[in-house]
Design an enzyme around this catalytic site. Structure first.
Site, PDB file in Angstrom:
ATOM      1  N   ARG A  80       0.911  -1.148   0.000  1.00 11.33           N
ATOM      2  CA  ARG A  80       0.000   0.000   0.000  1.00 11.33           C
ATOM      3  C   ARG A  80       0.938   1.182   0.000  1.00 11.33           C
ATOM      4  O   ARG A  80       1.742   1.360   0.922  1.00 11.33           O
ATOM      5  CB  ARG A  80      -0.907  -0.027   1.241  1.00 11.33           C
ATOM      6  CG  ARG A  80      -1.642   1.296   1.545  1.00 11.33           C
ATOM      7  CD  ARG A  80      -2.636   1.670   0.443  1.00 11.33           C
ATOM      8  NE  ARG A  80      -3.528   2.757   0.871  1.00 11.33           N
ATOM      9  CZ  ARG A  80      -3.298   4.069   0.679  1.00 11.33           C
ATOM     10  NH1 ARG A  80      -2.183   4.460   0.047  1.00 11.33           N
ATOM     11  NH2 ARG A  80      -4.168   4.964   1.098  1.00 11.33           N
ATOM     12  N   HIS A 138       1.930   6.910   2.328  1.00 10.42           N
ATOM     13  CA  HIS A 138       0.855   7.905   2.400  1.00 10.42           C
ATOM     14  C   HIS A 138       0.657   8.380   3.824  1.00 10.42           C
ATOM     15  O   HIS A 138       1.270   7.866   4.767  1.00 10.42           O
ATOM     16  CB  HIS A 138      -0.450   7.293   1.874  1.00 10.42           C
ATOM     17  CG  HIS A 138      -1.024   6.266   2.801  1.00 10.42           C
ATOM     18  ND1 HIS A 138      -0.522   4.999   2.910  1.00 10.42           N
ATOM     19  CD2 HIS A 138      -2.056   6.332   3.690  1.00 10.42           C
ATOM     20  CE1 HIS A 138      -1.212   4.313   3.815  1.00 10.42           C
ATOM     21  NE2 HIS A 138      -2.146   5.104   4.303  1.00 10.42           N
ATOM     22  N   HIS A 173      -2.795  10.594   6.235  1.00  6.84           N
ATOM     23  CA  HIS A 173      -4.192  11.046   6.127  1.00  6.84           C
ATOM     24  C   HIS A 173      -4.584  11.841   7.370  1.00  6.84           C
ATOM     25  O   HIS A 173      -3.840  11.896   8.353  1.00  6.84           O
ATOM     26  CB  HIS A 173      -5.152   9.883   5.904  1.00  6.84           C
ATOM     27  CG  HIS A 173      -4.727   8.600   6.524  1.00  6.84           C
ATOM     28  ND1 HIS A 173      -4.720   8.404   7.869  1.00  6.84           N
ATOM     29  CD2 HIS A 173      -4.249   7.459   5.957  1.00  6.84           C
ATOM     30  CE1 HIS A 173      -4.281   7.175   8.115  1.00  6.84           C
ATOM     31  NE2 HIS A 173      -3.979   6.585   6.987  1.00  6.84           N
ATOM     32  N   GLU A 176      -5.310   5.938  12.383  1.00  6.74           N
ATOM     33  CA  GLU A 176      -5.555   4.618  11.783  1.00  6.74           C
ATOM     34  C   GLU A 176      -5.318   3.522  12.812  1.00  6.74           C
ATOM     35  O   GLU A 176      -4.220   3.387  13.336  1.00  6.74           O
ATOM     36  CB  GLU A 176      -4.620   4.432  10.580  1.00  6.74           C
ATOM     37  CG  GLU A 176      -4.617   3.040   9.965  1.00  6.74           C
ATOM     38  CD  GLU A 176      -3.731   2.981   8.708  1.00  6.74           C
ATOM     39  OE1 GLU A 176      -3.734   3.956   7.918  1.00  6.74           O
ATOM     40  OE2 GLU A 176      -3.010   1.976   8.532  1.00  6.74           O
ATOM     41  N   HIS A 219       3.308   6.628   6.400  1.00  8.29           N
ATOM     42  CA  HIS A 219       3.520   5.196   6.632  1.00  8.29           C
ATOM     43  C   HIS A 219       3.359   4.379   5.360  1.00  8.29           C
ATOM     44  O   HIS A 219       2.834   4.864   4.356  1.00  8.29           O
ATOM     45  CB  HIS A 219       2.562   4.693   7.715  1.00  8.29           C
ATOM     46  CG  HIS A 219       1.119   5.049   7.493  1.00  8.29           C
ATOM     47  ND1 HIS A 219       0.589   6.267   7.870  1.00  8.29           N
ATOM     48  CD2 HIS A 219       0.092   4.347   6.952  1.00  8.29           C
ATOM     49  CE1 HIS A 219      -0.701   6.288   7.564  1.00  8.29           C
ATOM     50  NE2 HIS A 219      -1.030   5.143   6.999  1.00  8.29           N
ATOM     51  N   GLU A 222     -10.560   5.972   1.419  1.00  7.63           N
ATOM     52  CA  GLU A 222      -9.274   5.454   0.941  1.00  7.63           C
ATOM     53  C   GLU A 222      -8.859   6.138  -0.360  1.00  7.63           C
ATOM     54  O   GLU A 222      -7.697   6.091  -0.740  1.00  7.63           O
ATOM     55  CB  GLU A 222      -9.376   3.939   0.705  1.00  7.63           C
ATOM     56  CG  GLU A 222      -8.880   3.089   1.849  1.00  7.63           C
ATOM     57  CD  GLU A 222      -7.381   3.207   2.055  1.00  7.63           C
ATOM     58  OE1 GLU A 222      -6.987   3.701   3.138  1.00  7.63           O
ATOM     59  OE2 GLU A 222      -6.605   2.813   1.174  1.00  7.63           O
TER      60      GLU A 222
END
Ligand code: MN
Ligand code: MN
Length: 435
Positions: free
Chosen positions: A143, A146, A148, A152, A191, A214
């Site tokens: 993944r 990124h 946000h 999380e 991360h 997402e």
């Protein structure tokens, strides 16, 4: 349905026998409230009731027999999964928004390397406080790097995930997270996630924002390629030629090679390595906080996992017939993820509104703030699920504990039951009750 019927008979026999009842148009309209109301009127002017008299048994037959007949088209697989929606228990009343959704109904984003499903406020309108993402990364797949705007919280469902997270002080933390274990990333901390051997990984992410998407995270690819190349050259020292080789669009999830061992990656970081583990937690090795004959429960909140100061959870295992007792939460909506088994939940709200729905593996449940709820294992194997709250501490209020603590006169005056009956059940919060 036979348990349902037995329970209903038991409840109904506690009431006065009615001599008349208006014929229900459907099963869902036979509520206990109507029933009691009719019973109370039984001694008054019965002539005002034009419908045929109904006994308790007929009332039940009405729910299960011809009044509930449904000759039109039916979605049989859905009905079999959701008996409590198709033929609602008689305690249902009023209209509550949906409290159920499933990751198996989402529009899965599949690309090289794996996939994502999400259940947010867009899919389930009651999912306001928290949102969830289910993700699969095959062995070696990433993944993309990124960050946000939400925190999380994550639990690994299968395989092992290699995580990297950089703190604002420039230190990098790296770890491998296995089945049943957690990570927690504060908002804004960049991360990456990678599936490692032999079969990659599958995990659940929970965010402290029901509108999380997402599709709406800050990606390293997009951040670089949408900055003028002369600034990239000044900032990174990369030429225009190098700029042209950067990924022109997002990678999001993409295949790569299985990384070297964790120890090797840590050694290579030298003094950039963060050696204190703040971001991962071995929930699989935590002793349950509650063990009862009906099941067990692990609480994971800021008291045990300090970095997780905005999202907490209880991992609940109920044996067949076991009950997560009636309770509510004082400071957060609850977001649930069902990992295994089969269960049902009732959410009882204000204005006599109540709804019961069924839950299976990979389903999501939402319990609005303060509403009374229980979860019951209705299957033949263990029911395992997560109760997630958007708070630092896991706090619940137990109905049994409240009644148990009430002065006797207060309890008797409200419940209209003999004190001996009231005091015959659990008087404190046990969290899990047996079959
Ligand atoms: Mn993330
Ligand atoms: Mn709860």
């Amino acid at each position: 349905m036979s348990n349902d019927k037995d329970q209903m008979l038991k409840d109904l026999t506690a009431q006065e026998k009615p001599t008349t009842e208006k014929a229900p148009e459907s099963a869902g309209q036979v509520s206990r409230r109507n029933f009691v109301g009719t019973a109370a009127l039984a001694g008054a002017s019965l002539a005002t009731f034009s419908a045929a008299a109904q006994t308790r048994e007929e009332l039940i037959e009405g729910r299960q027999g011809n009044y509930a007949s449904d000759p039109g088209p039916q979605n049989q697989p859905l009905i079999l999964e959701n008996p409590n929606s198709h033929r609602p228990v008689f305690t249902n009343h009023g209209s509550l928004p949906p409290i159920w959704y499933s990751f198996d109904l989402t529009s899965r984003r599949i690309q090289g390397g794996g996939w994502t499903d999400q259940v947010t406020q867009r899919e389930l309108p009651t999912s306001k406080a928290l949102a969830g993402v289910s993700m699969r990364l095959t062995a070696g797949s990433f993944r993309e790097l990124h960050w946000h705007t939400s925190d999380e919280w994550a639990i690994v469902l299968t395989g092992t995930t290699r995580i990297t997270i950089m703190q604002p002080d420039g230190k990098m933390y790296i770890d491998d997270v296995g089945p049943g274990d957690l990570w927690y990333f504060p908002a804004g901390y960049p991360h990456s996630l990678q599936g490692i051997g032999p079969d990659g990984t599958d995990f659940l992410l929970v965010f402290n924002d029901g509108s999380f998407s997402e599709e709406d995270t800050f990606l390293i690819s997009e951040s670089l390629v949408h900055t003028p190349p002369e600034v990239i050259q000044k900032n990174m020292g990369w030429s225009m030629d190098s700029f042209n080789k950067l990924p022109p669009t997002q990678l999001y999830i993409f295949p790569s090679t299985v990384p070297p061992s964790l120890e090797e990656q840590k050694r290579a970081l030298g003094d950039r390595l963060e050696t204190v583990n703040k971001y991962t937690y071995k929930l699989s090795q935590q002793t349950p906080d509650v063990v009862r004959t009906g099941g067990s429960l692990k609480i994971i909140d800021v008291g045990k996992f300090q970095v997780a100061d905005k999202i907490c959870a209880a991992l609940v295992t109920l044996k067949p017939g076991g009950l997560r007792e009636m309770h509510w939460h004082t400071d957060s909506d609850e977001w649930q993820y069902y990992i295994k088994g089969k269960g049902r939940m009732t959410v009882a709200s204000t204005g006599a509104r109540a709804r019961t729905m069924d839950f299976n593996a990979n389903d999501v449940g939402v319990v609005p703030l303060m509403t009374t709820h229980y979860i019951e294992n209705t299957g033949t194997e263990d029911l395992v699920f997560l109760e997630m709250l958007r708070t630092p501490h896991f706090i619940s209020v137990s109905m049994n504990s409240w009644i148990g603590a009430l002065p006797d006169n207060v309890a008797v005056a409200h419940l209209k039951l003999p004190l001996s009956i009231i005091r015959s059940g659990p008087q404190t919060e046990l969290m899990i009750l047996p079959k």
